[in-house]
Write a protein that holds these residues in place. Structure first.
Motif, PDB file in Angstrom:
ATOM      1  N   ALA A  41     -27.968   5.809  16.642  1.00 40.33           N
ATOM      2  CA  ALA A  41     -27.389   5.346  15.374  1.00 40.33           C
ATOM      3  C   ALA A  41     -26.168   6.179  15.002  1.00 40.33           C
ATOM      4  O   ALA A  41     -25.133   5.635  14.591  1.00 40.33           O
ATOM      5  N   ARG A  44     -23.290   5.328  17.403  1.00 36.68           N
ATOM      6  CA  ARG A  44     -22.726   4.023  17.086  1.00 36.68           C
ATOM      7  C   ARG A  44     -21.805   4.124  15.866  1.00 36.68           C
ATOM      8  O   ARG A  44     -20.709   3.568  15.865  1.00 36.68           O
ATOM      9  N   LYS A  80     -20.764  -2.105  22.021  1.00 39.26           N
ATOM     10  CA  LYS A  80     -21.657  -3.269  22.108  1.00 39.26           C
ATOM     11  C   LYS A  80     -23.014  -2.866  22.679  1.00 39.26           C
ATOM     12  O   LYS A  80     -24.055  -3.308  22.194  1.00 39.26           O
ATOM     13  N   THR A  83     -24.938  -0.914  20.107  1.00 42.35           N
ATOM     14  CA  THR A  83     -25.436  -1.815  19.077  1.00 42.35           C
ATOM     15  C   THR A  83     -26.709  -2.505  19.548  1.00 42.35           C
ATOM     16  O   THR A  83     -27.686  -2.605  18.787  1.00 42.35           O
ATOM     17  N   ARG A  84     -26.727  -2.967  20.796  1.00 44.81           N
ATOM     18  CA  ARG A  84     -27.938  -3.610  21.331  1.00 44.81           C
ATOM     19  C   ARG A  84     -29.112  -2.637  21.368  1.00 44.81           C
ATOM     20  O   ARG A  84     -30.234  -2.979  20.992  1.00 44.81           O
ATOM     21  N   HIS A  86     -29.495   0.073  19.505  1.00 46.39           N
ATOM     22  CA  HIS A  86     -29.853   0.370  18.121  1.00 46.39           C
ATOM     23  C   HIS A  86     -30.717  -0.751  17.539  1.00 46.39           C
ATOM     24  O   HIS A  86     -31.748  -0.494  16.907  1.00 46.39           O
ATOM     25  N   GLU A  87     -30.314  -1.993  17.747  1.00 44.79           N
ATOM     26  CA  GLU A  87     -31.078  -3.132  17.250  1.00 44.79           C
ATOM     27  C   GLU A  87     -32.463  -3.177  17.892  1.00 44.79           C
ATOM     28  O   GLU A  87     -33.452  -3.505  17.230  1.00 44.79           O
ATOM     29  N   PHE A  88     -32.549  -2.860  19.174  1.00 50.68           N
ATOM     30  CA  PHE A  88     -33.833  -2.856  19.865  1.00 50.68           C
ATOM     31  C   PHE A  88     -34.754  -1.799  19.249  1.00 50.68           C
ATOM     32  O   PHE A  88     -35.937  -2.045  19.006  1.00 50.68           O
ATOM     33  N   LYS A  89     -34.218  -0.635  18.946  1.00 53.91           N
ATOM     34  CA  LYS A  89     -35.028   0.431  18.372  1.00 53.91           C
ATOM     35  C   LYS A  89     -35.505   0.107  16.964  1.00 53.91           C
ATOM     36  O   LYS A  89     -36.506   0.647  16.507  1.00 53.91           O
ATOM     37  N   LEU A  90     -34.783  -0.753  16.254  1.00 51.97           N
ATOM     38  CA  LEU A  90     -35.165  -1.107  14.897  1.00 51.97           C
ATOM     39  C   LEU A  90     -36.229  -2.212  14.844  1.00 51.97           C
ATOM     40  O   LEU A  90     -36.772  -2.492  13.783  1.00 51.97           O
ATOM     41  N   ARG A  91     -36.517  -2.818  15.989  1.00 55.03           N
ATOM     42  CA  ARG A  91     -37.502  -3.905  16.006  1.00 55.03           C
ATOM     43  C   ARG A  91     -38.884  -3.388  15.637  1.00 55.03           C
ATOM     44  O   ARG A  91     -39.213  -2.220  15.882  1.00 55.03           O
TER      45      ARG A  91
END
Length: 96
Positions: A41, A44, A80, A83-84, A86-91
């Motif tokens: 994070a 990014r 990019k 970001t992918r 980071h989004e995966f870790k927030l799931r």
């Protein structure tokens, strides 16, 4: 130690006048250090600041000596990917 050094240098430059090619490069370096230490994070966020400067100041980038022509494009790809990740870790698991 590298992160602390880059952050100290960044604070000095920010106090002297804000955005400049040097500030963008420090954000870029901080992003690399944070990514290597697992702070996706933070990496990014710092890389986004560098990319924003580079996109908004193309003439400043063009006169920066020793910058490979494809550096910004490569760092956009890195952004990019970060970001992918980071989004995966927030799931969260379904039903959680």
């Amino acid at each position: 130690h590298a992160q602390a050094s880059y952050e100290a240098a960044l604070q000095i430059l920010l106090l002297r006048g804000g955005q400049s090619p040097e500030v963008a490069w420090l954000y870029d370096k901080l992003a690399s250090v944070k990514e290597s230490s697992g702070d996706i994070a933070g990496a990014r966020g710092d890389l986004e600041k560098a990319l924003t400067f580079w996109k908004n100041h193309p003439l400043a980038n063009a006169i920066e000596p020793g910058v490979p022509g494809n550096h910004i494009a490569r760092r956009e790809e890195d952004f990019k990917r970060l970001t992918r990740v980071h989004e995966f870790k927030l799931r969260t698991p379904p039903g959680a």
